[in-house]
Write a protein that holds these residues in place. Structure first.
Motif, PDB file in Angstrom:
ATOM      1  N   TYR A  61       0.855  -1.177   0.000  1.00 49.53           N
ATOM      2  CA  TYR A  61       0.000   0.000   0.000  1.00 49.53           C
ATOM      3  C   TYR A  61       0.895   1.233   0.000  1.00 49.53           C
ATOM      4  O   TYR A  61       1.100   1.877   1.014  1.00 49.53           O
ATOM      5  N   VAL A  84      -1.781  -0.904  -4.738  1.00 49.85           N
ATOM      6  CA  VAL A  84      -2.488  -1.877  -3.895  1.00 49.85           C
ATOM      7  C   VAL A  84      -2.259  -3.267  -4.463  1.00 49.85           C
ATOM      8  O   VAL A  84      -1.761  -3.411  -5.579  1.00 49.85           O
ATOM      9  N   ALA A  90      -8.049   0.499  -0.924  1.00 50.73           N
ATOM     10  CA  ALA A  90      -7.336   1.092   0.202  1.00 50.73           C
ATOM     11  C   ALA A  90      -8.142   2.251   0.759  1.00 50.73           C
ATOM     12  O   ALA A  90      -8.928   2.886   0.047  1.00 50.73           O
ATOM     13  N   CYS A 140      -2.034   5.293   3.608  1.00 49.32           N
ATOM     14  CA  CYS A 140      -3.050   4.424   3.032  1.00 49.32           C
ATOM     15  C   CYS A 140      -2.924   3.062   3.678  1.00 49.32           C
ATOM     16  O   CYS A 140      -1.794   2.597   3.929  1.00 49.32           O
ATOM     17  N   PRO A 142      -5.077  -1.035   4.139  1.00 53.95           N
ATOM     18  CA  PRO A 142      -6.091  -1.892   3.527  1.00 53.95           C
ATOM     19  C   PRO A 142      -7.480  -1.510   4.025  1.00 53.95           C
ATOM     20  O   PRO A 142      -7.660  -1.192   5.186  1.00 53.95           O
TER      21      PRO A 142
END
Length: 144
Positions: A61, A84, A90, A140, A142
């Protein structure tokens, strides 16, 4: 009459016998113990670093701010690219700061990669409470 010993060096203190207990001889040096303790400390710190990297250092990320434009007294538009896992999404935290560094806007944005792509390029408008100087992506992670 004072008692002097032939083994004392001049200037060294002379203690009365039996008054302060027995003087200990220095113990044997244990360099192997120091080496073992150092190896254990390195192993533990390496394990802690590995676990923290697994928990917080997710390189899948990755985010890059491309530009921040359209700065007015009430907004800034932030363009950014997020990497990602293929087809993933994200949640990114965006913020704007004024010239003094005070935060004037903060917002979470969810971005999703189309298909099996790994890169997402997007623009987001932040509404601010004062004139911003910079727009940035803090992190950022998940999406859950």
């Amino acid at each position: 009459m004072t008692e002097t010993h032939a083994t004392t060096t001049p200037g060294a203190p002379v203690f009365p016998p039996g008054r302060y207990g027995r003087r200990r001889n220095p113990g044997p040096r244990r360099p192997w113990l120091t080496a073992v303790l150092l190896a254990v400390a390195l192993a533990v710190s390496g394990l802690v670093a590995f676990r923290l990297y697994q928990q917080y250092g997710d390189p899948t990320y990755d985010v890059q701010v491309i530009t921040y434009t359209d700065i007015t007294d009430t907004q800034v538009v932030v363009a950014f690219r997020v990497t990602v896992p293929p087809g993933g999404s994200a949640v990114c935290l965006l913020r704007a700061r004024d010239v003094d560094g005070a935060e004037v806007a903060r917002e979470q944005v969810t971005v999703t990669a189309p298909g099996d792509e790994r890169s997402i390029t997007t623009r987001h408008r932040l509404t601010t409470s004062a004139r911003p100087f910079i727009g940035e992506v803090v992190r950022c992670r998940p999406s859950s």
